[in-house]
Design an enzyme around this catalytic site. Structure first.
Site, mmCIF file in Angstrom:
data_model
loop_
_atom_site.group_PDB
_atom_site.id
_atom_site.type_symbol
_atom_site.label_atom_id
_atom_site.label_comp_id
_atom_site.label_asym_id
_atom_site.label_seq_id
_atom_site.Cartn_x
_atom_site.Cartn_y
_atom_site.Cartn_z
ATOM 1 N N GLU A 155 0.860 -1.187 0.000
ATOM 2 C CA GLU A 155 0.000 0.000 0.000
ATOM 3 C C GLU A 155 0.898 1.240 0.000
ATOM 4 O O GLU A 155 1.798 1.363 0.825
ATOM 5 C CB GLU A 155 -0.905 -0.020 1.240
ATOM 6 C CG GLU A 155 -1.850 1.166 1.284
ATOM 7 C CD GLU A 155 -3.116 0.892 2.100
ATOM 8 O OE1 GLU A 155 -3.475 -0.279 2.277
ATOM 9 O OE2 GLU A 155 -3.736 1.872 2.551
ATOM 10 N N GLU B 184 -10.480 4.994 9.352
ATOM 11 C CA GLU B 184 -10.673 4.566 7.960
ATOM 12 C C GLU B 184 -11.219 3.146 7.881
ATOM 13 O O GLU B 184 -10.742 2.317 7.104
ATOM 14 C CB GLU B 184 -9.354 4.697 7.187
ATOM 15 C CG GLU B 184 -8.836 6.125 7.180
ATOM 16 C CD GLU B 184 -7.599 6.331 6.324
ATOM 17 O OE1 GLU B 184 -6.793 5.405 6.208
ATOM 18 O OE2 GLU B 184 -7.451 7.444 5.783
ATOM 19 N N ARG C 295 -1.671 3.921 17.181
ATOM 20 C CA ARG C 295 -1.694 5.113 16.329
ATOM 21 C C ARG C 295 -2.790 6.106 16.723
ATOM 22 O O ARG C 295 -3.912 5.711 17.050
ATOM 23 C CB ARG C 295 -1.886 4.718 14.863
ATOM 24 C CG ARG C 295 -0.737 3.913 14.322
ATOM 25 C CD ARG C 295 -1.012 3.486 12.904
ATOM 26 N NE ARG C 295 -0.499 4.401 11.911
ATOM 27 C CZ ARG C 295 -1.118 4.693 10.776
ATOM 28 N NH1 ARG C 295 -2.337 4.233 10.532
ATOM 29 N NH2 ARG C 295 -0.564 5.486 9.893
ATOM 30 N N ARG D 120 -11.449 17.599 10.487
ATOM 31 C CA ARG D 120 -10.621 16.387 10.598
ATOM 32 C C ARG D 120 -9.319 16.675 11.335
ATOM 33 O O ARG D 120 -8.801 15.813 12.063
ATOM 34 C CB ARG D 120 -10.342 15.834 9.197
ATOM 35 C CG ARG D 120 -9.414 14.650 9.219
ATOM 36 C CD ARG D 120 -9.267 14.029 7.858
ATOM 37 N NE ARG D 120 -8.108 13.161 7.827
ATOM 38 C CZ ARG D 120 -7.595 12.640 6.729
ATOM 39 N NH1 ARG D 120 -8.153 12.882 5.549
ATOM 40 N NH2 ARG D 120 -6.522 11.866 6.779
ATOM 41 N N LYS E 199 1.213 11.072 13.669
ATOM 42 C CA LYS E 199 1.796 11.537 12.402
ATOM 43 C C LYS E 199 2.375 12.939 12.586
ATOM 44 O O LYS E 199 1.941 13.687 13.462
ATOM 45 C CB LYS E 199 0.736 11.544 11.301
ATOM 46 C CG LYS E 199 0.362 10.150 10.810
ATOM 47 C CD LYS E 199 -0.494 10.186 9.546
ATOM 48 C CE LYS E 199 -0.839 8.752 9.121
ATOM 49 N NZ LYS E 199 -1.644 8.688 7.882
ATOM 50 N N ASP F 31 -2.484 14.342 7.175
ATOM 51 C CA ASP F 31 -2.067 13.075 6.586
ATOM 52 C C ASP F 31 -0.880 13.205 5.642
ATOM 53 O O ASP F 31 -1.056 13.050 4.430
ATOM 54 C CB ASP F 31 -3.278 12.475 5.840
ATOM 55 C CG ASP F 31 -3.092 10.997 5.540
ATOM 56 O OD1 ASP F 31 -2.048 10.457 5.899
ATOM 57 O OD2 ASP F 31 -4.011 10.411 4.939
ATOM 58 N N GLU G 30 3.779 9.180 -1.074
ATOM 59 C CA GLU G 30 2.381 9.079 -1.490
ATOM 60 C C GLU G 30 1.839 10.408 -2.010
ATOM 61 O O GLU G 30 1.082 10.438 -2.973
ATOM 62 C CB GLU G 30 1.539 8.592 -0.310
ATOM 63 C CG GLU G 30 0.048 8.581 -0.598
ATOM 64 C CD GLU G 30 -0.784 8.111 0.594
ATOM 65 O OE1 GLU G 30 -0.208 7.731 1.637
ATOM 66 O OE2 GLU G 30 -2.019 8.110 0.481
ATOM 67 N N HIS H 187 -4.041 18.358 0.488
ATOM 68 C CA HIS H 187 -5.039 17.361 0.143
ATOM 69 C C HIS H 187 -5.782 17.739 -1.136
ATOM 70 O O HIS H 187 -7.007 17.672 -1.210
ATOM 71 C CB HIS H 187 -6.035 17.205 1.310
ATOM 72 C CG HIS H 187 -6.529 15.793 1.465
ATOM 73 N ND1 HIS H 187 -7.406 15.227 0.586
ATOM 74 C CD2 HIS H 187 -6.266 14.845 2.395
ATOM 75 C CE1 HIS H 187 -7.671 13.982 0.978
ATOM 76 N NE2 HIS H 187 -6.989 13.725 2.056
HETATM 77 C C1 BDP Z 1 -3.148 7.500 4.278
HETATM 78 C C2 BDP Z 1 -3.016 6.494 3.181
HETATM 79 C C3 BDP Z 1 -3.665 5.175 3.515
HETATM 80 C C4 BDP Z 1 -3.186 4.702 4.877
HETATM 81 C C5 BDP Z 1 -3.423 5.793 5.903
HETATM 82 C C6 BDP Z 1 -2.836 5.430 7.270
HETATM 83 O O1 BDP Z 1 -3.611 7.010 2.006
HETATM 84 O O2 BDP Z 1 -3.338 4.256 2.503
HETATM 85 O O3 BDP Z 1 -3.824 3.531 5.241
HETATM 86 O O4 BDP Z 1 -2.775 6.970 5.508
HETATM 87 O O5 BDP Z 1 -1.829 6.024 7.634
HETATM 88 O O6 BDP Z 1 -2.267 8.536 4.003
HETATM 89 O O7 BDP Z 1 -3.377 4.591 7.967
#
Ligand code: BDP
Length: 697
Positions: free
Chosen positions: A163, A287, A320, A332, A356, A361, A389, A516
């Site tokens: 991924e 998610e 996390r 968010r 993070k 993100d 990414e 984003h």
């Molecule tokens: C996002 C990614 C996703 C990850 C998520 C994460 O798009 O694929 O699963 O972070 O950190 O940036 O869990």
């Protein structure tokens, strides 16, 4: 005769086939290249018989130039070394020193640590210094890591895909494990040890329960055995609902004794196979992943239940804080803080909360996450994304050292002078359990990371995890010397390219804190117009909020008030657009397109100028790279040159698509002299790239 000739031809061809790839440089050796002309068997002695000490001595034998004075690798406990009374105190388990000493009547260069792992890190530090041009005889080093857990997170799936991976399939061949010990596993471990990485999470945070079954535990155990002598522990991402999926339980409620017992038995099973197993990483209630909130329990309840299962074995849990829920209408950017801040002090002492670098993100630029400094009773581990990414995948050149350092060196405002690095390395509150995680950019490509320059991001992560206060420019210099050799022109040019490369991505994807804005799903290319996805916070329009009058997400008191999550001194500065750093302006405020910026131009004019500057930077990198033709082996040179031309084309795509869209919203013309987008907005919207790599969820 004919046959004879055929044989010569065949031999000739096969000789070339062998000699060719061996001479060409496909990047496999990373920053551990042996300068062949000067390599020779230096006199290296190992005292002690551990596998790790032997590896340290071997690493030196492989790469030290001939003529290097005699080297001895040892640990502090050896009586001869102890008699020297060297300053080992304070070096802990993993620190090292390198010193010219007299040992048993001989002058040697001593490479030693309190443990064999320390000696191993010392060996690689010596090689770095020599690779950087130092005279081995004069090298004096003493260093200890400031962060305890220096971990790569692999988002690798059991089907071999990765991924957000842009360097090919997963390095782990789950199918042939545990039988086949691919030599690449050892090379991976060596590379990581050489930059101080001491942990690896093998599987994706979007975890499958299968990785906790007996066959997969056996596969992980094989990797753990390969990595062990290199000082690297194995961890697994744990799926929170595994007790239901594997154990047949009706619930995964962490407060249910049967659930806790299932995890305890599972941990015991893992430790029987992997006695030094590091522990679990968990993505919960984010998610779509299951978690304790499904049962009304808290993140602390979930983390502590797992922590109890691994505690008897010395394991830890990395839990996390990357959480946001479709049921929560809140900004968010605020959700992780709102959820975790009240839990400060409620986590078991073998839990780290993994945060993070920013509150959304892994965007090209994000202000530091407000949780840093806000949970003093909890060890906070920082999580960076090494894989790009959101920064152009493998093909774009973006050196992330400055991105990592920007967060680490940011001031939290909680205590005088306190930086995010102080929180991460534990010095702020005296935490002993500390950690830094990087989402790996490693795959089965020959060059491991998809491009030569992406290797620098893996390298920089490791070096900053060892010492978060390091200067990313110095790391780039060190890496360039080790990767390309010590030609001053090559070092000067490559480091100049790297220096502003991340900022260039910021510029051509959207400056001033825009974030984003990428296309849906795969996240490649521009999609600022996207507004039709199921969840509001999946849409770029949610983030930029552009309208006829202005642009940006208002996070002050009149908006979502996310700014109030920062320490008062920081919040005061961010409260007004006038005092907010311009590079983060639109992250925190919605402002008029006509707003006057520090340089006297309007926001719109400046935004356009940044798009152009980003594209121009890539063009400059192309000509800088051209100037190195012939100074770098043809294979790495050509691939990089080609990738830079892809990057240039795509930087223009980002610029043009974004400008076409902003102009449709603000109805403004481009400033005089600025080139219009190549196509109209409809053309950009119609672009579709369904098979972009790395999108597996
Ligand atoms: C996002 C990614 C996703 C990850 C998520 C994460 O798009 O694929 O699963 O972070 O950190 O940036 O869990």
């Amino acid at each position: 005769m004919k046959h004879y000739r055929a044989l010569i031809v065949t031999l000739g061809v096969s000789w070339l086939a062998i000699a060719g790839p061996a001479c060409a440089d496909d990047g496999y050796d990373l920053w551990l290249r042996t300068p062949k002309a000067v390599a020779g068997p230096a006199a290296v002695t190992a005292i002690g018989d551990s596998a790790t000490i032997r590896l340290a001595a071997d690493a030196l034998r492989r790469a030290l130039p001939a003529g290097t004075p005699a080297v001895t690798v040892a640990t502090a406990g050896d009586p001869q070394v102890a008699a020297l009374r060297l300053p080992f105190a304070g070096l802990g388990d993993e620190g090292y020193l390198v010193r010219r000493v007299s040992l048993g009547g001989r002058q040697v260069l001593l490479v030693a640590g309190n443990s064999d792992r320390g000696a191993l890190y010392g060996a690689f530090a010596l090689l770095r210094a020599v690779g950087d041009g130092a005279d081995a005889a004069a090298v004096t080093l003493r260093s200890a890591p400031k962060v305890k857990l220096r971990v790569l997170d692999h988002w690798d799936n059991l089907d071999g895909t990765v991924e957000r991976g842009f360097a090919g399939q997963s390095l782990w061949d789950w199918w042939s494990l545990p039988d086949f010990d691919d030599p690449r596993y050892t090379d991976y471990a060596r590379a990581n040890a050489s930059i101080g990485i001491n942990g690896t999470v093998l599987n994706n945070v979007n975890a499958k329960a299968d990785s906790l079954t007996a066959p997969y535990i056996a596969k992980a155990a094989k990797l753990a055995a390969v990595f062990r002598p290199w000082g690297i522990k194995v961890y697994l991402s744990a799926r929170f609902s595994a007790p239901i999926e594997l154990g047949g339980l009706k619930t995964a409620d962490p407060r249910d004794p049967a659930v806790a017992a299932w995890w305890k038995a599972k941990a015991d099973e893992i430790y029987r196979a992997i006695p030094d197993f590091g522990g679990f990483l968990v993505k919960a209630n984010s998610e779509g992943q299951p978690g304790p909130r499904d049962y009304g329990a808290s993140h602390a309840d979930g983390a502590n239940m797992l922590a109890a299962a691994v505690r008897p074995h010395g394991g830890i849990v990395m839990w996390r804080a990357f959480v946001y829920a479709e049921t929560d209408p809140e900004d968010r950017a605020k959700q992780a803080y709102s959820e975790f801040k009240p839990l400060d002090g409620k986590f078991a002492d073998n839990v780290l909360v993994q945060v993070k670098n920013g509150a959304i993100d892994f965007q090209p630029r994000e202000p530091f996450h407000p949780l840093f400094g806000a949970m003093p009773k909890t060890p906070l581990m920082i999580e960076f994304q090494i894989t790009k990414e959101y920064l152009g995948f493998a093909t774009h050149l973006a050196y992330l050292g400055p991105l990592f350092a920007e967060t680490l060196h940011a001031r939290t405002g909680r205590k005088p002078g306190e930086t995010v690095a102080d929180v991460v390395d534990g010095s702020a509150e005296g935490h002993r359990l500390t950690g830094m995680a990087g989402v790996a950019n490693i795959g089965r490509d020959r060059d491991w990371s998809g491009s030569t320059f992406n290797q620098a991001n893996w390298y920089a992560f490791g070096r900053l995890a060892w010492d978060p206060d390091l200067d990313p420019a110095a790391i780039a210099r060190e890496w360039a010397g080790l990767t390309f050799g010590n030609d001053p022109q090559v070092i000067a040019t490559t480091t100049a390219m790297m220096a502003g490369s991340r900022e260039a991505v910021v510029d051509y994807t959207g400056a001033f804190g825009l974030a984003h804005l990428m296309a849906t799903g795969h996240h490649y290319g521009p999609g600022p117009w996207v507004a039709d996805l199921a969840r509001p916070e999946w849409n770029p329009t949610y983030y930029h909020r552009a309208d006829r009058g202005g642009i940006g997400f208002e996070r002050g008191a009149s908006g979502s008030d996310a700014i109030a999550q920062y320490a008062p001194s920081v919040a005061r500065q961010l409260a007004k657009p006038e005092t907010t750093p311009e590079r983060e302006l639109l992250w925190f405020h919605h402002v008029a397109w006509d707003r006057r910026m520090a340089d006297g131009r309007t926001l719109w004019e400046d935004l356009v100028a940044h798009y152009d500057a980003g594209v121009a930077y890539v063009a400059t990198m192309q000509s800088q790279w051209q100037s190195l033709r012939g100074k770098i082996d043809a294979e790495r040179w050509q691939k990089t040159a080609t990738y830079l031309s892809i990057q240039h084309r795509e930087a223009r795509w980002w610029r043009d698509a974004s400008l076409a869209y902003w102009m449709s919203v603000n109805q403004r013309a481009l400033p005089a002299g600025v080139a219009p987008p190549e196509h109209d907005l409809a053309w950009y919207k119609a672009q579709s790239i369904p098979y972009a790599p790395g999108h597996t969820s």
